[in-house]
Design a protein around this motif. Structure first.
Motif, mmCIF file in Angstrom:
data_model
loop_
_atom_site.group_PDB
_atom_site.id
_atom_site.type_symbol
_atom_site.label_atom_id
_atom_site.label_comp_id
_atom_site.label_asym_id
_atom_site.label_seq_id
_atom_site.Cartn_x
_atom_site.Cartn_y
_atom_site.Cartn_z
ATOM 1 N N GLY A 143 35.835 37.375 37.570
ATOM 2 C CA GLY A 143 34.907 36.620 36.723
ATOM 3 C C GLY A 143 34.399 35.383 37.444
ATOM 4 N N PHE B 91 50.106 37.474 45.493
ATOM 5 C CA PHE B 91 50.633 36.756 46.664
ATOM 6 C C PHE B 91 49.662 35.683 47.171
ATOM 7 N N GLY B 92 48.409 35.726 46.689
ATOM 8 C CA GLY B 92 47.405 34.839 47.272
ATOM 9 C C GLY B 92 47.105 35.211 48.710
ATOM 10 N N ALA C 182 36.577 37.280 23.617
ATOM 11 C CA ALA C 182 35.353 38.032 23.313
ATOM 12 C C ALA C 182 35.781 39.287 22.560
ATOM 13 N N LEU D 20 53.000 46.090 38.788
ATOM 14 C CA LEU D 20 53.737 45.641 39.971
ATOM 15 C C LEU D 20 54.826 44.661 39.564
ATOM 16 N N GLY E 76 52.879 42.047 37.175
ATOM 17 C CA GLY E 76 51.420 41.891 37.236
ATOM 18 C C GLY E 76 50.785 43.272 37.159
ATOM 19 N N MET F 97 41.638 39.613 45.398
ATOM 20 C CA MET F 97 41.575 38.288 46.024
ATOM 21 C C MET F 97 40.841 38.393 47.360
HETATM 22 C C1 FAD Z 1 51.447 41.537 41.677
HETATM 23 C C2 FAD Z 1 50.088 41.578 42.292
HETATM 24 C C3 FAD Z 1 49.917 41.204 43.625
HETATM 25 C C4 FAD Z 1 48.643 41.221 44.189
HETATM 26 N N1 FAD Z 1 48.465 40.702 45.436
HETATM 27 C C5 FAD Z 1 47.215 40.574 45.929
HETATM 28 C C6 FAD Z 1 46.986 39.891 47.143
HETATM 29 O O1 FAD Z 1 47.890 39.271 47.704
HETATM 30 N N2 FAD Z 1 45.725 39.918 47.674
HETATM 31 C C7 FAD Z 1 44.693 40.531 47.032
HETATM 32 O O2 FAD Z 1 43.590 40.570 47.570
HETATM 33 N N3 FAD Z 1 44.852 41.069 45.808
HETATM 34 C C8 FAD Z 1 46.083 41.107 45.248
HETATM 35 N N4 FAD Z 1 46.273 41.662 44.017
HETATM 36 C C9 FAD Z 1 45.108 42.143 43.260
HETATM 37 C C10 FAD Z 1 44.341 40.986 42.626
HETATM 38 O O3 FAD Z 1 45.241 40.047 42.083
HETATM 39 C C11 FAD Z 1 43.403 41.557 41.563
HETATM 40 O O4 FAD Z 1 42.571 42.543 42.138
HETATM 41 C C12 FAD Z 1 42.520 40.476 40.956
HETATM 42 O O5 FAD Z 1 43.264 39.330 40.659
HETATM 43 C C13 FAD Z 1 41.845 41.010 39.699
HETATM 44 O O6 FAD Z 1 41.094 39.946 39.143
HETATM 45 P P1 FAD Z 1 40.365 40.124 37.742
HETATM 46 O O7 FAD Z 1 39.599 38.897 37.510
HETATM 47 O O8 FAD Z 1 39.640 41.433 37.705
HETATM 48 O O9 FAD Z 1 41.535 40.318 36.682
HETATM 49 P P2 FAD Z 1 42.536 39.270 36.014
HETATM 50 O O10 FAD Z 1 43.053 38.285 36.981
HETATM 51 O O11 FAD Z 1 43.538 40.109 35.282
HETATM 52 O O12 FAD Z 1 41.631 38.453 34.993
HETATM 53 C C14 FAD Z 1 41.091 39.014 33.834
HETATM 54 C C15 FAD Z 1 40.959 37.886 32.822
HETATM 55 O O13 FAD Z 1 40.198 38.375 31.730
HETATM 56 C C16 FAD Z 1 40.722 37.795 30.537
HETATM 57 N N5 FAD Z 1 40.303 38.667 29.419
HETATM 58 C C17 FAD Z 1 40.580 39.989 29.253
HETATM 59 N N6 FAD Z 1 39.982 40.451 28.138
HETATM 60 C C18 FAD Z 1 39.313 39.403 27.585
HETATM 61 C C19 FAD Z 1 38.496 39.253 26.414
HETATM 62 N N7 FAD Z 1 38.248 40.264 25.570
HETATM 63 N N8 FAD Z 1 37.955 38.022 26.151
HETATM 64 C C20 FAD Z 1 38.196 36.966 26.988
HETATM 65 N N9 FAD Z 1 38.966 37.070 28.111
HETATM 66 C C21 FAD Z 1 39.506 38.268 28.404
HETATM 67 C C22 FAD Z 1 42.222 37.783 30.779
HETATM 68 O O14 FAD Z 1 42.878 36.826 29.950
HETATM 69 C C23 FAD Z 1 42.298 37.419 32.264
HETATM 70 O O15 FAD Z 1 42.454 36.019 32.466
HETATM 71 C C24 FAD Z 1 47.537 41.674 43.425
HETATM 72 C C25 FAD Z 1 47.718 42.066 42.100
HETATM 73 C C26 FAD Z 1 48.969 42.004 41.528
HETATM 74 C C27 FAD Z 1 49.138 42.395 40.086
#
Ligand code: FAD
Length: 375
Positions: A15, A46-47, A169, A215, A327, A357
């Motif tokens: 986002g 892990f960032g 939302a 995970l 996660g 990330m």
């Molecule tokens: C344990 C773990 C380790 C990882 N390590 C790495 C790494 O080291 N390097 C890397 O590149 N990637 C890594 N990843 C992958 C990476 O973290 C994800 O691909 C990325 O963070 C996904 O981001 P996102 O914004 O799609 O989802 P999210 O971070 O899950 O964010 C989605 C957000 O949407 C909000 N939301 C959902 N539905 C609604 C709604 N209806 N209304 C309002 N808000 C809503 C949620 O509250 C949440 O804050 C890892 C993932 C995990 C789980």
């Protein structure tokens, strides 16, 4: 009613990446987040900006382009980001062969490290029986615990993005996003809800075949100030997961070894990654369980397998575990990202390869460019 060119749902990495590119394109942008701060995978990882893990070609190009954007954002938002590097260490000849092959391939700047030099490269003592490894400078560590909050604050402060936190939302109807606190008008809506497929657009997500990966992660108490693991530290199980190793001919022998000797790790999708946080604690992961049935329950067996794999690489001075968490991310086999256009004026974007990330800022640049004709 509040009106914006673009409303983004979800204040995680994907986002915020869309918000950044859209604000740069001159759009008025609002982000709606159901929690008080990003609460999903983006603050549980892990960032690791894993340039090193990418196969040369489009994947590597995408990661490198995202890194450039990350550097700009981290500088502006005050996010802690360091060039940690990455060390893959080998315990057995099959692993060493894969590493040697990969080091001699084109596309990455790998350095072969002898067994005797591994500890020096790591910055901490590693196990004496390790055979050697490869090191790359191309992995960056961002402070995943603070990065999303700092980026959101900066987008608001310096780029005029509006944030509606603690606001779920609930529905999208035409140009209207219905939230728990009222309606918002949007010329376009981008849903970036991570692995949340139930609340918004459930039919579209169900039809796409997307599912979920769960995970399991651990964090130790801070290590002594004299113990500083510089790079991300990974072992042989990562070699059969990351695409940078995909063309190594030695991979089939390594897979056979893992199937014979590391079946429990394979069954739980384990490959060990360890990295040190700014406060000295060590983040350790991870396991992978796929499918909607992969519930939130933690498994002690998985913790022990992870810690056992790490112990084969390094003994920690302070092994006490301070935190354990789960996660989840969206998963679609063979696809790195899912971009849906289920309704006029509505797009949904989720990364499906567990590397949001690393790639999120590139994917978002493509989506915003396509939708709004920006660079
Ligand atoms: C344990 C773990 C380790 C990882 N390590 C790495 C790494 O080291 N390097 C890397 O590149 N990637 C890594 N990843 C992958 C990476 O973290 C994800 O691909 C990325 O963070 C996904 O981001 P996102 O914004 O799609 O989802 P999210 O971070 O899950 O964010 C989605 C957000 O949407 C909000 N939301 C959902 N539905 C609604 C709604 N209806 N209304 C309002 N808000 C809503 C949620 O509250 C949440 O804050 C890892 C993932 C995990 C789980």
């Amino acid at each position: 009613m509040k009106r914006y060119d673009l409303v983004i749902i979800g204040a995680g990495m994907i986002g915020l990446a869309h918000a950044w590119h859209a604000a740069q394109a001159g759009l008025s942008v609002a982000v709606v987040e159901r929690s008080g701060a990003a609460d999903g995978a983006s603050v549980r990882n892990f960032g690791m900006l894993a340039i090193v893990a990418q196969k040369p070609g489009p994947e590597l190009d995408s990661a490198r382009a995202a890194l450039e954007a990350w550097q700009q954002i981290a500088a502006g938002a005050g996010i802690s980001m360091r060039r940690a590097g990455c060390l893959f260490a080998a315990r057995i000849p099959e692993e060493m062969q894969v590493l040697e092959e990969c080091a001699s391939a084109q596309g990455h700047a790998f350095e072969l490290v002898s067994g005797a030099d591994l500890s020096h490269r790591a910055g901490v003592p590693l196990q004496a029986d390790l055979l050697g490894g490869i090191w790359s400078p191309d992995a960056w560590k961002v402070d995943q615990r603070q990065a999303m909050a700092k980026m959101a604050a900066w987008l608001q402060r310096a780029h005029g993005v509006t944030f509606h936190f603690d606001t779920e939302a609930r529905a999208i109807a035409g140009n209207i996003v219905e939230t728990a606190t009222g309606a918002i008008h949007a010329d376009h809506v981008i849903v970036c809800a991570g692995d949340e497929f139930a609340t918004l657009l459930p039919e579209a997500f169900a039809a796409s075949g997307v599912t979920r990966c769960r995970l399991q992660m651990l964090r130790t108490v801070p290590q002594p100030a004299t113990w500083r693991l510089d790079p991300f530290l990974l072992g042989g199980l990562s070699m059969t997961r990351y695409s940078v190793f995909a063309d190594c001919s030695g991979l089939s022998a390594l897979k056979a070894h893992q199937q014979a000797r590391q079946a429990a790790c394979l069954a739980n999708g384990i490959h060990v990654i360890a990295c040190q946080e700014d406060d000295g604690s060590l983040t350790i992961g991870d396991s992978h369980h796929y499918g909607d049935g992969a519930g939130p329950a933690r498994s002690e067996e998985v913790d022990q397998l992870l810690l056992g794999e790490l112990a084969a690489l390094a003994a920690l001075p302070e092994p006490e575990i301070a935190k354990r968490w789960i996660g989840c991310y969206a998963h679609l086999p063979g696809e790195s990202a899912l971009v849906l256009h289920p309704l006029d004026g509505v797009t949904a974007v989720t990364l499906t390869n567990g590397q949001g990330m690393t790639h999120g800022l590139s994917v978002a640049r493509g989506v915003i460019g396509t939708l709004f004709g920006s660079g």
